[in-house]
Write a protein that holds these residues in place. Structure first.
Motif, PDB file in Angstrom:
ATOM      1  N   ASP A  30       0.811  -1.225   0.000  1.00 47.14           N
ATOM      2  CA  ASP A  30       0.000   0.000   0.000  1.00 47.14           C
ATOM      3  C   ASP A  30       0.839   1.267   0.000  1.00 47.14           C
ATOM      4  N   SER A  32       3.662   3.778  -1.427  1.00 42.93           N
ATOM      5  CA  SER A  32       4.273   4.133  -2.697  1.00 42.93           C
ATOM      6  C   SER A  32       5.633   4.786  -2.435  1.00 42.93           C
ATOM      7  N   HIS A  38      10.966  -2.597 -10.392  1.00 45.66           N
ATOM      8  CA  HIS A  38      10.406  -3.928 -10.172  1.00 45.66           C
ATOM      9  C   HIS A  38      11.167  -4.920 -11.038  1.00 45.66           C
ATOM     10  N   THR A 107       7.331  -0.762 -13.694  1.00 42.35           N
ATOM     11  CA  THR A 107       6.146  -1.292 -13.027  1.00 42.35           C
ATOM     12  C   THR A 107       6.217  -2.820 -13.016  1.00 42.35           C
TER      13      THR A 107
END
Length: 125
Positions: A30, A32, A38, A107
């Motif tokens: 949750d 950021s 990633h 991402t």
């Protein structure tokens, strides 16, 4: 100092229970963080054989890709105590899931997509 021990079959108080049930609990995902990358591991898909070719061209062109780490650009990469670096062309495959490369992207979705674009040719044995 008193020590409370739970007995088998007895209820245990869950201090975070209300937050979890109502949806107000905060989890690691949750939060950021700025400029977070990633990574997705690319692994072998056969149990035994030899790697004949690895094509990273399409994966490098995928959106959001920052880098693809593999034996070509990391001389001494080691994963979780594995004695061997990433597998490369000419290497034998001993089990499904041996590491070939790591795709790093902006991402998780872009990293997964690019990892799926890596093409590997094998000679099964």
């Amino acid at each position: 100092m008193s020590q409370s021990t739970a007995k088998l079959g007895q209820p245990v108080p869950r201090v975070e229970g209300r937050a979890k049930v109502t949806g107000s609990a905060r989890y690691a995902a949750d939060f950021s963080l700025p400029d977070l990358c990633h990574a997705v591991l690319v692994t072998t898909t056969i149990a035994r054989g030899t790697i004949r070719a690895i094509d990273l061209t399409a994966a490098r062109k995928a959106p959001g890709v920052i880098e693809i780490l593999c034996s070509e650009n990391i001389a001494q990469a080691r994963l979780a105590g594995d004695r061997n670096p990433f597998r490369t062309v000419g290497d034998s495959v001993s089990y499904i899931g041996q590491p070939l490369a790591v795709v790093v992207a902006d991402t998780p979705e872009n990293a997964r997509f690019a990892a799926g674009q890596v093409r590997v040719e094998y000679e099964a044995s």
